[in-house]
Design a protein around this motif. Structure first.
Motif, mmCIF file in Angstrom:
data_model
loop_
_atom_site.group_PDB
_atom_site.id
_atom_site.type_symbol
_atom_site.label_atom_id
_atom_site.label_comp_id
_atom_site.label_asym_id
_atom_site.label_seq_id
_atom_site.Cartn_x
_atom_site.Cartn_y
_atom_site.Cartn_z
ATOM 1 N N CYS A 42 0.879 -1.166 -0.057
ATOM 2 C CA CYS A 42 -0.043 0.052 -0.013
ATOM 3 C C CYS A 42 0.825 1.164 0.199
ATOM 4 O O CYS A 42 1.986 1.227 0.456
ATOM 5 C CB CYS A 42 -0.884 0.009 1.193
ATOM 6 S SG CYS A 42 -2.055 1.585 1.581
ATOM 7 N N SER A 44 0.559 3.703 1.743
ATOM 8 C CA SER A 44 0.743 4.001 3.071
ATOM 9 C C SER A 44 2.036 3.521 3.692
ATOM 10 O O SER A 44 2.709 4.003 4.720
ATOM 11 C CB SER A 44 -0.393 3.728 4.130
ATOM 12 O OG SER A 44 -1.595 4.474 3.736
ATOM 13 N N HIS A 64 0.208 -4.590 5.532
ATOM 14 C CA HIS A 64 -1.095 -4.451 6.610
ATOM 15 C C HIS A 64 -2.132 -4.908 5.660
ATOM 16 O O HIS A 64 -3.467 -4.799 5.869
ATOM 17 C CB HIS A 64 -1.267 -2.945 7.259
ATOM 18 C CG HIS A 64 -1.221 -1.941 5.961
ATOM 19 N ND1 HIS A 64 -0.010 -1.345 5.574
ATOM 20 C CD2 HIS A 64 -2.203 -1.309 5.254
ATOM 21 C CE1 HIS A 64 -0.607 -0.453 4.701
ATOM 22 N NE2 HIS A 64 -1.742 -0.432 4.581
ATOM 23 N N GLU A 65 -1.845 -5.764 4.496
ATOM 24 C CA GLU A 65 -2.934 -6.219 3.691
ATOM 25 C C GLU A 65 -2.609 -7.910 3.723
ATOM 26 O O GLU A 65 -1.781 -8.166 2.786
ATOM 27 C CB GLU A 65 -2.835 -5.670 2.188
ATOM 28 C CG GLU A 65 -3.311 -4.195 2.390
ATOM 29 C CD GLU A 65 -3.298 -3.443 0.945
ATOM 30 O OE1 GLU A 65 -4.143 -2.572 0.652
ATOM 31 O OE2 GLU A 65 -2.681 -4.100 0.022
ATOM 32 N N CYS A 162 -6.718 -3.218 3.463
ATOM 33 C CA CYS A 162 -6.629 -2.128 3.440
ATOM 34 C C CYS A 162 -7.413 -1.155 2.457
ATOM 35 O O CYS A 162 -8.338 -0.245 2.641
ATOM 36 C CB CYS A 162 -5.240 -1.462 3.598
ATOM 37 S SG CYS A 162 -4.957 0.442 3.781
ATOM 38 N N ARG A 342 -2.054 -3.022 -7.921
ATOM 39 C CA ARG A 342 -1.354 -3.333 -6.706
ATOM 40 C C ARG A 342 -0.395 -4.507 -6.535
ATOM 41 O O ARG A 342 -0.712 -5.398 -7.246
ATOM 42 C CB ARG A 342 -2.539 -3.618 -5.733
ATOM 43 C CG ARG A 342 -2.325 -3.386 -4.166
ATOM 44 C CD ARG A 342 -2.219 -2.376 -3.731
ATOM 45 N NE ARG A 342 -2.794 -1.956 -2.608
ATOM 46 C CZ ARG A 342 -2.590 -0.725 -2.035
ATOM 47 N NH1 ARG A 342 -2.311 0.338 -2.807
ATOM 48 N NH2 ARG A 342 -3.278 -0.556 -0.708
HETATM 49 ZN ZN ZN Z 1 -2.994 0.626 3.466
#
Ligand code: ZN
Ligand code: NAP
Length: 351
Positions: A42, A44, A64-65, A162, A342
């Motif tokens: 991500c 982030s 965090h995915e 996310c 992604r």
């Molecule tokens: Zn994220």
């Protein structure tokens, strides 16, 4: 004794990711242990690694995915069995008692310790900071672990944890649906899922992009229309036509032109998190009684709702699946907006 495992982490804002060893806590009675299969990349993660917000704790293991296979469950666990798929997203703990937690908005926890995020947060169990999903395993409380719908490809579904929830939450909150027009600004990881999710909710969807080659691709993703943000004539035609604008842009940009897309009482929702302040002309909101809002990921219950919604509609991300050794080049490509849409790391390649 916590268990030592392999992970991909960085020791400073200007350093690439490299293999390192980290500790995962011993399984507690209410814990689920996952062998991580896939973890999405991500924007982030990139912001945090570069310390864009000044809140980076190093060493840092982002990610965090997370989709994994359950390898052990604590004695009190009832929802998960060894061998099943399960997922962990952005939130792994919160106080559980404050007004936000009572409303299942754990991302806004105001109680003791606040929200514990899956990486770069104070670790409530073994001290130090939490380490994310670019690793071999994760240990998470059962109540913060998500059930993975069986019909979704686990690699392509990882970004839902996310990117998916971050766009589903405001679309649902501001009632995207039949009769509503939604503009999605930025066709990236969040943006391409926002197109699919808003469309599945029944809204009319317009994609706005700065990348000429994404204009045609937006139709394939399901957008009813797609516009190059630099096309002044098309932008003029769109003025005052939108009910909801989901702004996923990761860098500084001109908000006034996007506020101008709103019809009376329309709303621009910021989900993108440029590190720099954004400015608006007061007339951009005064005219048309427009609103400017923000939204941050989503609580655990709504994350599960989003996964189930995506399962019903067959929604997953378009991914480029990569091995652990390609992770730094993937982050470089993400930084120059070169991903469709992604990157997902196959964590079984971390050996
Ligand atoms: Zn994220
Ligand atoms: P991403 O895949 O890089 O997508 C961002 C998109 O923004 C790009 O694909 C690009 O789309 C557009 N863009 C980039 N630079 C731009 C510029 N200078 N001007 C205009 N458009 C630009 O990133 P992501 O993973 O989707 O994340 C997007 C943002 O959301 C990041 O800031 C991330 O930190 C944030 N985020 C927030 C939350 C939350 O809870 N609020 C959760 C996750 C992520 P086009 O090529 O189509 O123009």
């Amino acid at each position: 004794m916590p268990t030592q495992i392999k992970a991909l982490g960085t020791t400073a804002a200007d350093k690439p990711l490299a293999q390192m060893h980290i500790l995962r806590r011993d399984l507690q009675p209410d814990d689920v242990q996952l062998q991580i299969l896939y973890c999405g990349i991500c924007h982030s993660d990139l912001h945090h690694m570069k310390n864009d917000y000044g809140a980076g704790n190093y060493p840092m293991v982002p990610g965090h995915e997370i989709v994994g296979r359950v390898t052990a469950v604590g004695s009190d666990v009832t929802k998960f069995r060894v061998g099943e798929l399960a997922a962990v997203g952005c939130i792994v703990n919160s106080c559980g008692a404050c007004p936000a937690c009572a409303r299942d908005l754990q991302q806004f926890c105001s109680g003791k310790g606040g929200t514990t995020f899956s990486f770069n947060s104070p670790d409530r169990h073994i001290g130090g900071t939490t380490y994310g999903g670019f690793a071999q395993t994760y240990v998470c409380k059962e109540s913060y672990t998500l059930r993975m719908p069986a019909n979704l490809d686990p690699a392509a579904a990882a970004p839902l944890l996310c990117a998916g929830i971050t766009v589903h939450s405001p679309l649902k909150h501001w009632r995207a649906g039949p009769g509503k027009s939604v503009a999605v600004i930025g066709v990236g990881g969040l943006g391409h899922l926002a197109i699919r999710i808003a469309k599945a909710m029944g809204a009319r969807v317009v994609a706005l992009t700065t990348s000429p080659e994404k204009v045609a691709d937006a139709a394939r993703l399901g957008a009813d229309d797609a516009v190059l943000a630099s096309d002044a004539e098309k932008m003029r035609e769109l003025q005052s036509t939108m009910d909801i604008v989901i702004d996923t842009v990761s860098a500084q940009h001109d908000l006034d032109s996007y506020l101008g897309l709103l019809n009376i009482d329309g709303i621009v929702v910021l989900v993108g998190l440029p590190p720099q302040p954004l400015f608006i002309k007061p007339f951009s909101v005064v005219q048309g009684r427009r609103s400017l809002a923000g939204s941050n990921i989503g609580g655990i219950a709504e994350t599960q709702d989003m996964l189930d919604f995506c399962a019903r509609h067959g929604i997953v991300a378009d991914i480029e699946r990569i091995g652990a050794s390609q992770i730094n080049s993937a982050f470089e490509r993400l930084d120059r907006n070169d991903v469709r849409y992604r990157f997902v790391v196959d964590m079984s390649t971390l050996v």
